[in-house]
Design an enzyme around this catalytic site. Structure first.
Site, PDB file in Angstrom:
ATOM      1  CG  ASP A  24      -0.275  -0.107   2.530  1.00 27.98           C
ATOM      2  OD1 ASP A  24      -0.020   0.951   3.133  1.00 27.98           O
ATOM      3  OD2 ASP A  24      -0.007  -1.226   2.996  1.00 27.98           O
ATOM      4  CG  ASP A 108      -5.931   4.142   7.347  1.00 23.08           C
ATOM      5  OD1 ASP A 108      -5.821   3.491   8.402  1.00 23.08           O
ATOM      6  OD2 ASP A 108      -5.016   4.860   6.885  1.00 23.08           O
ATOM      7  CD  GLU A 110      -3.346   4.903  10.350  1.00 22.42           C
ATOM      8  OE1 GLU A 110      -2.309   4.970  11.032  1.00 22.42           O
ATOM      9  OE2 GLU A 110      -3.365   4.558   9.146  1.00 22.42           O
TER      10      GLU A 110
END
Length: 215
Positions: A24, A108, A110
């Protein structure tokens, strides 16, 4: 991250035996770099398409095109949510830029350090926002997944199982440098993962990437 592509309509998750190694990225690279990665065993790449500050990544469409031109057969995108932007709006903006160029969109989850974009201190609020992102993705027919480590998910979402409850697959992070799910412990309602980010610093072909693996 800390900062694929889905095979036909169903993610690599279920049916792809060959697309096992990839990475990624959050930067633009040309087709020559991707050809080098392909020659070194990559079969997929996951490109950032939405940034932590609450806006699309302008490099994503061209990067996806260059990955295809370089021979990488599968390409997905990852979306870094900003809780300060309406969930439906950010998913729509992201999708409008990269539609037709990716197989799967990964959210994502986080810590987000960007101003006005960080997750709430209330885990129920965060879980509800995650649900809104999923609903927005469904409204566009997007094939979705969630990227998170056990620590990040539990610290941001707590016991939230909205992803697993909606059949959203998991891409988990654990930097043990091992292409194996032997380290996985269930969290977020997921009893098993579909992809692992196992190394956060890969120097392959001069590319700034994390290493990812499918079994």
């Amino acid at each position: 991250m800390s900062h694929f592509s889905r095979f036909a309509v169903v993610a690599l998750v279920a049916t792809v035996a060959l697309a096992t190694d990839g990475g990624d990225i959050s930067e633009y690279y040309g087709s020559g770099t991707f050809a080098c990665c392909k020659n070194n065993g990559w079969d997929f790449v996951i490109v950032r398409s939405y940034c932590s500050f609450g806006g699309v990544d302008p490099n994503a469409p061209a990067t996806l095109e260059q990955a295809a031109a370089g021979g990488i057969p599968y390409h997905d995108v990852y979306h870094f949510p900003c809780i300060g932007v309406n969930a439906a709006t950010q998913v729509a903006d992201d999708y409008a830029r990269v539609a037709g160029k990716f197989g799967m969109m990964w959210f994502d989850i986080e810590t987000n350090p960007s101003p006005n974009c960080g997750w709430s201190g209330d885990k129920t609020t965060n879980c509800n926002f995650m649900g809104a992102l999923i609903a927005a993705g469904n409204s566009h027919g997007i094939h979705m997944g969630i990227y998170a480590s056990a620590y990040m998910w539990e610290s941001i979402m707590g016991g939230c199982t909205v992803g697993a409850d909606n059949g959203i697959v998991l891409w988990y992070a654990h930097y043990d440098y091992t292409r194996s799910f032997g380290d996985f412990s269930p969290f977020g309602g997921w009893s098993k993962p579909n992809i692992k980010q196992y190394n956060d610093a890969v120097g392959i072909c001069g590319i700034n990437a994390d290493a990812d693996w499918y079994p």
